[in-house]
Design a protein around this motif. Structure first.
Motif, short mmCIF file in Angstrom:
data_model
loop_
_atom_site.label_atom_id
_atom_site.label_comp_id
_atom_site.label_asym_id
_atom_site.label_seq_id
_atom_site.Cartn_x
_atom_site.Cartn_y
_atom_site.Cartn_z
N VAL A 117 -54.86 1.53 42.54
CA VAL A 117 -53.99 2.47 43.23
C VAL A 117 -54.78 3.09 44.37
O VAL A 117 -55.99 3.30 44.26
N GLN A 118 -54.08 3.32 45.48
CA GLN A 118 -54.66 4.13 46.54
C GLN A 118 -53.74 5.29 46.83
O GLN A 118 -52.53 5.12 47.04
N LEU A 119 -54.33 6.47 46.82
CA LEU A 119 -53.59 7.72 46.95
C LEU A 119 -54.17 8.50 48.13
O LEU A 119 -55.35 8.36 48.43
N TRP A 120 -53.32 9.29 48.76
CA TRP A 120 -53.79 10.23 49.78
C TRP A 120 -53.49 11.64 49.32
O TRP A 120 -52.47 11.91 48.69
N VAL A 130 -54.41 17.70 40.20
CA VAL A 130 -54.97 16.82 39.18
C VAL A 130 -54.62 15.37 39.52
O VAL A 130 -53.56 15.09 40.08
N GLY A 131 -55.58 14.48 39.22
CA GLY A 131 -55.32 13.04 39.29
C GLY A 131 -56.04 12.39 38.12
O GLY A 131 -57.23 12.62 37.91
N ALA A 132 -55.32 11.61 37.32
CA ALA A 132 -55.91 11.01 36.12
C ALA A 132 -55.26 9.67 35.82
O ALA A 132 -54.07 9.47 36.08
N GLN A 133 -56.06 8.79 35.25
CA GLN A 133 -55.53 7.55 34.65
C GLN A 133 -55.43 7.78 33.15
O GLN A 133 -56.41 8.22 32.52
N ILE A 134 -54.28 7.47 32.59
CA ILE A 134 -54.09 7.68 31.16
C ILE A 134 -53.81 6.34 30.49
O ILE A 134 -52.93 5.60 30.92
N ALA A 135 -54.58 6.06 29.46
CA ALA A 135 -54.29 4.92 28.58
C ALA A 135 -53.43 5.45 27.45
O ALA A 135 -53.87 6.31 26.67
N LEU A 136 -52.18 4.94 27.41
CA LEU A 136 -51.18 5.48 26.48
C LEU A 136 -50.90 4.46 25.38
O LEU A 136 -50.72 3.28 25.66
N ASP A 137 -50.87 4.95 24.16
CA ASP A 137 -50.57 4.07 23.02
C ASP A 137 -49.75 4.87 22.01
O ASP A 137 -50.28 5.39 21.04
N ILE A 187 -45.61 10.84 37.51
CA ILE A 187 -46.15 9.91 36.52
C ILE A 187 -45.76 8.50 36.94
O ILE A 187 -44.57 8.18 37.02
N LEU A 188 -46.76 7.67 37.23
CA LEU A 188 -46.54 6.30 37.71
C LEU A 188 -46.66 5.33 36.55
O LEU A 188 -47.68 5.31 35.84
N ALA A 189 -45.62 4.50 36.37
CA ALA A 189 -45.61 3.49 35.31
C ALA A 189 -46.36 2.26 35.80
O ALA A 189 -45.78 1.36 36.39
N VAL A 190 -47.66 2.24 35.57
CA VAL A 190 -48.53 1.22 36.17
C VAL A 190 -48.35 -0.15 35.53
O VAL A 190 -48.26 -1.16 36.22
N VAL A 196 -51.02 4.52 32.74
CA VAL A 196 -50.15 5.46 33.43
C VAL A 196 -51.03 6.26 34.38
O VAL A 196 -52.15 6.61 34.02
N MET A 197 -50.54 6.53 35.59
CA MET A 197 -51.27 7.45 36.48
C MET A 197 -50.53 8.77 36.51
O MET A 197 -49.30 8.81 36.65
#
Ligand code: MN
Length: 293
Positions: free
Chosen positions: A111-114, A165-172, A187-190, A224-225
């Motif tokens: 992902v690239q974010l500004w 805040v910016g975070a990558q979440i591993a969801l299970d 919330i981005l559905a990666v 998820v981002m």
């Protein structure tokens, strides 16, 4: 605008021969989420990333690979190969230029974010940070790598200029994620569809959660981002790689790049000779600030 899902749209990156990305922000109804003003989801793809030197003003670029590596070079002399789990954070201030190229033939997913810089910082100097080991937090069913700002009990050391805040979440599974109620979130559905507060969000789409929530319920599996921040109060004029406050800010930056793209106001990215990305023509109308609708 309460509870909206921003659909991904396909956009060519780095000219017609570059790779395509899925963009969810800015959206015509929503230019920003906190200070976040741009969300590009790249890949997974075997198409090469080949973005030659180009300029920026008024923003931070946040580059976050999920799979594959990206070589970043900029006009400050930085030359960094970025790996999954690591952050590249480039703060343009009034002028910087950089290039981003994939490494080898490996697939790329990123992902690239500004992040828009507030008035107090946008006139400042350019900076580059590489964060090899962002803090990690989590609980049953989730683990978050927090690359910008704060979440739960951890804070990234990366420099931020507004609360975000910016975070990558591993969801299970399902989690009630505690968040800052002063923030709005995206919330981005990666990897796959997921549920956000019980609403189905399609793969690659971005779910908007307005301020006031002290927790967000996430349910699903995969990556998820999460982005968020206090709603950005300043009006932004965004065009190409530039963020200003007025049409004239953009014209001035474009003219400086066109007049001297290598070695001028935006410096020189070593290793590219005289290669650069030319600015597109300006539209025939005055650029207007993007507003929420
Ligand atoms: Mn760039």
């Amino acid at each position: 605008m309460i509870g909206t899902t921003l659909p991904a749209r396909e956009v060519p990156l780095g000219g017609l021969r570059g790779l395509s990305v899925q963009r969810t922000l800015p959206h015509r109804q929503l230019p920003t989420i906190g200070a976040w003003c741009f969300v590009d989801h790249i890949g997974p793809t075997s198409a090469p990333m080949n973005v030659q030197p180009h300029p920026h003003i008024g923003l931070q670029t946040v580059t976050w690979p999920i799979e594959g590596r990206i070589r970043h070079r900029d006009s400050l002399g930085s030359d960094v190969v970025l790996r999954p789990g690591e952050l590249n954070l480039m703060t343009s201030g009034t002028a910087i230029s950089h290039s981003e190229l994939g490494v080898g033939a490996e697939p790329l997913h990123a992902v690239q974010l500004w992040v828009a810089l507030p008035e107090a910082r946008r006139h400042g100097v350019a900076e580059f940070e590489h964060l090899a080991d962002p803090p990690v937090t989590g609980g049953p069913g989730w683990q978050a790598t927090v690359f910008m700002g704060s979440l739960a009990d951890v804070t990234s050391p990366a420099q931020v200029h507004s609360p975000l805040v910016g975070a990558q979440i591993a969801l299970d599974g399902a989690v009630d994620l505690a968040v800052n109620p002063a923030f709005e979130h995206g919330i981005l559905a990666v990897d796959a569809p997921l549920f956000v507060d019980g609403v189905d969000v399609a793969h690659r789409d971005l779910r908007y959660v307005p301020p006031g929530a002290s927790s967000i319920r996430l349910a699903g599996q995969g990556t998820v981002m999460l982005i968020g921040g206090t709603p950005f109060a300043e009006e932004l004029v965004m065009w190409w790689n530039f963020i200003g406050r007025t049409h004239d800010d953009i014209v001035e930056a474009r003219e400086a790049w066109e007049a001297e793209p290598v070695g001028g106001r935006f410096g020189r990215v070593h290793g590219h000779g005289e290669l650069f990305v030319p600015a597109p023509p300006l539209p025939g109308v005055r650029l207007q600030p993007r507003r929420r609708r």
